[in-house]
Every structure is written in C-alpha cells, then in structure tokens.
Motif scaffolding. Structure first.
Motif, PDB file in Angstrom:
ATOM      1  N   PHE A   1       7.434  -5.956   1.798  1.00 45.55           N
ATOM      2  CA  PHE A   1       7.184  -4.959   0.757  1.00 45.55           C
ATOM      3  C   PHE A   1       8.409  -4.966  -0.147  1.00 45.55           C
TER       4      PHE A   1
ATOM      5  N   THR B   1       0.386   1.848  -2.701  1.00 45.46           N
ATOM      6  CA  THR B   1       0.238   0.498  -2.167  1.00 45.46           C
ATOM      7  C   THR B   1      -1.169   0.268  -1.629  1.00 45.46           C
ATOM      8  N   SER B   2      -1.451  -0.981  -1.283  1.00 42.74           N
ATOM      9  CA  SER B   2      -2.732  -1.360  -0.691  1.00 42.74           C
ATOM     10  C   SER B   2      -2.538  -2.677   0.043  1.00 42.74           C
ATOM     11  N   LYS B   3      -3.589  -3.176   0.668  1.00 45.81           N
ATOM     12  CA  LYS B   3      -3.491  -4.465   1.359  1.00 45.81           C
ATOM     13  C   LYS B   3      -3.154  -5.593   0.392  1.00 45.81           C
TER      14      LYS B   3
ATOM     15  N   ARG C   1       3.821  -1.278   9.449  1.00 50.14           N
ATOM     16  CA  ARG C   1       3.406  -2.185   8.374  1.00 50.14           C
ATOM     17  C   ARG C   1       2.104  -1.702   7.753  1.00 50.14           C
TER      18      ARG C   1
ATOM     19  N   GLU D   1       1.307   0.120   3.668  1.00 49.91           N
ATOM     20  CA  GLU D   1       0.352  -0.287   2.638  1.00 49.91           C
ATOM     21  C   GLU D   1      -0.749   0.762   2.415  1.00 49.91           C
ATOM     22  N   GLN D   2      -0.507   1.985   2.891  1.00 51.38           N
ATOM     23  CA  GLN D   2      -1.435   3.094   2.673  1.00 51.38           C
ATOM     24  C   GLN D   2      -0.781   4.233   1.893  1.00 51.38           C
TER      25      GLN D   2
ATOM     26  N   GLN E   1      -0.477 -11.943  -1.039  1.00 52.09           N
ATOM     27  CA  GLN E   1      -0.437 -11.195   0.208  1.00 52.09           C
ATOM     28  C   GLN E   1      -1.203 -11.928   1.304  1.00 52.09           C
TER      29      GLN E   1
ATOM     30  N   ASP F   1      -1.491  -5.076  -2.568  1.00 57.20           N
ATOM     31  CA  ASP F   1      -0.345  -4.715  -3.400  1.00 57.20           C
ATOM     32  C   ASP F   1       0.736  -4.070  -2.548  1.00 57.20           C
ATOM     33  N   HIS F   2       1.804  -4.805  -2.278  1.00 56.07           N
ATOM     34  CA  HIS F   2       2.910  -4.307  -1.462  1.00 56.07           C
ATOM     35  C   HIS F   2       4.103  -3.859  -2.310  1.00 56.07           C
TER      36      HIS F   2
END
Length: 395
Positions: free
Chosen positions: A145, A367-369, A349, A353-354, A137, A371-372
């Motif tokens: 994503f 998701t996270s910063k 975007r 990721e939230q 990432q 993990d997309h």
C-alpha cells in the motif's frame, strides 16, 4: 510504551521511550498485552535524508497504541541505499516478526522490498509516489500500500496548469531511477492528452555533482518550460544550473521537493518554482471549503509546535497519515485474529483495502482490492515558492 531501535550499520538515532510517548496522548490499553509490531524503514541519512528525517519526526508523534493494543515501533535507517532497505525489511519480517512494515520512502527501495513482504505475507505501507509499487494489484504487489499521491495524479494537475498557462513544449530532466522513469511515463501520457510536446529528455543520478551537459542540451531545444523530476535536495542541482546558464522560462518540479531543505539549499535559485503537492504543504493557504484543510492544518500546527515554524513537509504529512490508516485497519483486523500471527497479517492486509473516506492530513483515503492508494484529486494541488515559502496556487 512503544519501543524503538536503530540499525547500527547506519547509526540510526535511538529515541528514548519517554520522549516518544510524550508526543501524543494514547488511548487506554486493551486487556491483552500483545503488542502490534510495526517495522519502519526510512532514509534518515544519505541523499534522501531530507525526506526521511521529516517522516520520522511525524512518526514520533504517533500514539502509543493501535486499535487499543500497545504498539511497538522499530525504526531503522537504510542510508538511502536500496540494498540496506531490503536487509532492514527482511530483518523486520523474518527476525522481528512484525505485523506490518512502514516505508521505505524512496522508490528504488520500495520496489526492492516487495519480494520480502510478499514471501512472508506481511503488509507494507510505503511512502513513495510511484504507482508501480502498488500497480497492477496482483502477485507480490497485493501486500503493498502507499500513502503518497500517485505520480499520475500529480502529472495530471501539473500538465493542466501548464496547459492553462500556454505551455506548448517542455524539456524534461529527471532522476535515472524508478522515480524519474515513473514521472517520464506519466508526463508523456498527460502531456499528449493536453497537446504539450516533450522536446528533450535528460537524466541524472541523485549523487551527481554536475548536470551541465544535460542542462545545455535541454536549453538548446528552447522549451516553453522545463520539468525537473527529482526529489529532496538533489532536485536543486538542475534548477541552479539552469539559472546559472541563463534559462529564463518557468521551471516546474515534482511533489518530491516539498521540504524546507530544498528552499534553504536552493535559495534565490528556486524562487518562483511551480510544483504539484498535497494539502499539508500549503494548508494555511487552502480555500476555506477544502475538505482536507481542517485536518491538514491541525497536523501542521502540532508538527510546527514541536519542530519549528516552516518545518512541515509533504513527507511528514504522508507519515502522519499512516497512523490513522493503520489504526482504522487494526481495529477491524483484531476482530478476527491476534497480533503476531500470519492470520492477523492477512486480516490487516484485507482491512487496509477496506478504508472508506478516511480524512488524513494529505487527502481522503478510500481503498479497494484494485486501489491500494485510495487518494483522488482532492489530494492534488498546485504550489509555488514565493518569499522562501511554499504557497497554494489556484489553477
């Protein structure tokens, strides 16, 4: 109402507004008439058509709004050609000024499209399994994503099953592109972890008419099992050739085969195929306590009511999951910016990721910063083809 157009170059189907809107009841529109523009690139023709068509079918069931705003969907066919996919995506981001791109649905096309979305700061939700579209990432990948489970998670579940069933050696026949390469990398890693030896590696092209040479080479090593790393109907050819040449061992495929077309084309030659998959394909057979079963089965019921019994695919499930993911993210992004602006694309975007514990037909997304994808092992199960149908298979 949503508007769909088609790429004349590849004669993509034009869907009437009335027909599209009838697929799902939509929430009331927001006060603003500013549409949220979604550009969708799919392989509705060419070697990957079996994947793209069912993805499109699921998208025709999407509601007509996102986050309470009218949604404008434009679907273009890339003909299973990465070059055409890039042209479609560049049209979306440069001419149509879309807020988000959905697709492509083949690995080579998704990788090729990264530059276009990164250059314009447009989020893209792909429909592929290969993790290198979103990993690591950084750089242009921060705009990408994907909905499908990672090849790594699928290689994990399939090698676990192999180990539990005394497979010590495997032969590998895979696509000679990014999909095949990703599967080889992941199988190498997980096979080593479970003390399984890969005794031969063979490659073929999606459009090849014969794989006899590759099949004879891999059979000569006398593996306990063979994995075919292909997707859609081109994955039938190696399996049929193995059967014709007298191979008697277990044949494994990847999650890329989960379409009715694979079974129809493969016929008796694909009976007994073992494969990893996501919940939608085997929804009816899932244990009652599976946390995804209810959502997966609801989608399967609605999809098959429209397209016929046995018509659902993993790819339709992935496409169906894009809508709740987008709707969830758009709702948050609208609090800070308006559609049609660079600020909105950036906010969307960030919102994508939230996502937290969002249940979609093929898994649960968080998701996270870093993990997309956001899917864990709850989105990976084993399946088997029996009686011309896909069935759940416990470990």
């Amino acid at each position: 109402m949503p508007v769909l157009s088609s790429a004349a170059r590849f004669a993509a189907t034009v869907i009437s507004l009335t027909a599209f809107a009838a697929f799902a009841a939509a929430p009331a529109r927001a006060a603003s008439d500013t549409p949220i523009k979604v550009g969708i690139d799919l392989s509705s023709t060419g070697p990957a058509a079996a994947i793209g068509i069912t993805s499109k079918n699921a998208m025709l069931m999407w509601p007509a709004t996102l986050g309470g705003h009218p949604a404008q969907y434009t679907i273009l066919d890339d003909g299973s050609d990465p070059g055409a996919a890039v042209r479609n995506v560049r049209r979306f981001v440069s001419e149509d000024k879309v807020d988000v791109v959905v697709g492509p649905n083949t690995t080579p096309s998704a990788l090729a499209a990264l530059d276009a979305v990164a250059e314009t700061g447009t989020p893209m939700i792909t429909l592929v399994g290969t993790s290198n579209v979103v990993e690591p990432q950084q750089g242009k990948r921060i705009w990408a994503f994907k909905m499908a489970q990672n090849d790594a998670a699928m290689a994990d579940v399939v090698t676990r099953y192999m180990s539990n069933h005394n497979v010590k050696t495997i032969g590998f026949i895979g696509f000679s592109d990014g999909y095949g390469e990703s599967w080889l990398q992941q199988m190498t890693k997980f096979a080593e972890l479970r003390h399984i030896q890969i005794v031969d590696v063979e490659r073929y092209n999606r459009t090849d008419a014969s794989v006899t040479g590759q099949v004879l080479k891999v059979m000569a090593t006398k593996p306990d099992a063979i994995l075919i790393a292909g997707a859609g109907t081109p994955a039938v050819l190696p399996q049929r050739t193995l059967i014709e040449r007298g191979y008697k061992g277990p044949i494994y495929q990847t999650h890329g085969i989960a379409t009715p077309e694979f079974i129809r084309l493969g016929g008796k030659d694909v009976e007994g195929t073992l494969f990893p998959t996501q919940p939608v394909v085997v929804a009816r057979d899932l244990p009652a306590d599976n946390p995804i079963k209810k959502t997966a089965l609801d989608f399967v019921t609605r999809y098959e009511a429209r397209y016929g019994a046995g018509s659902v695919t993993q790819f339709a499930g992935d496409a169906a999951g894009v809508y709740p993911l987008l709707n969830d993210a758009v709702t948050r992004a609208l609090k800070t910016a308006q559609p049609g602006t660079p600020e909105f694309r950036a906010a969307l975007r960030d919102s994508l990721e939230q996502t937290h514990e969002l249940v979609v037909p093929n898994g649960i997304v968080s998701t996270s910063k870093a993990d997309h994808v956001g899917l864990d092992q709850r989105a990976s199960v084993m399946g088997i083809i029996k009686g011309g149908q896909f069935h759940y298979l416990s470990q």
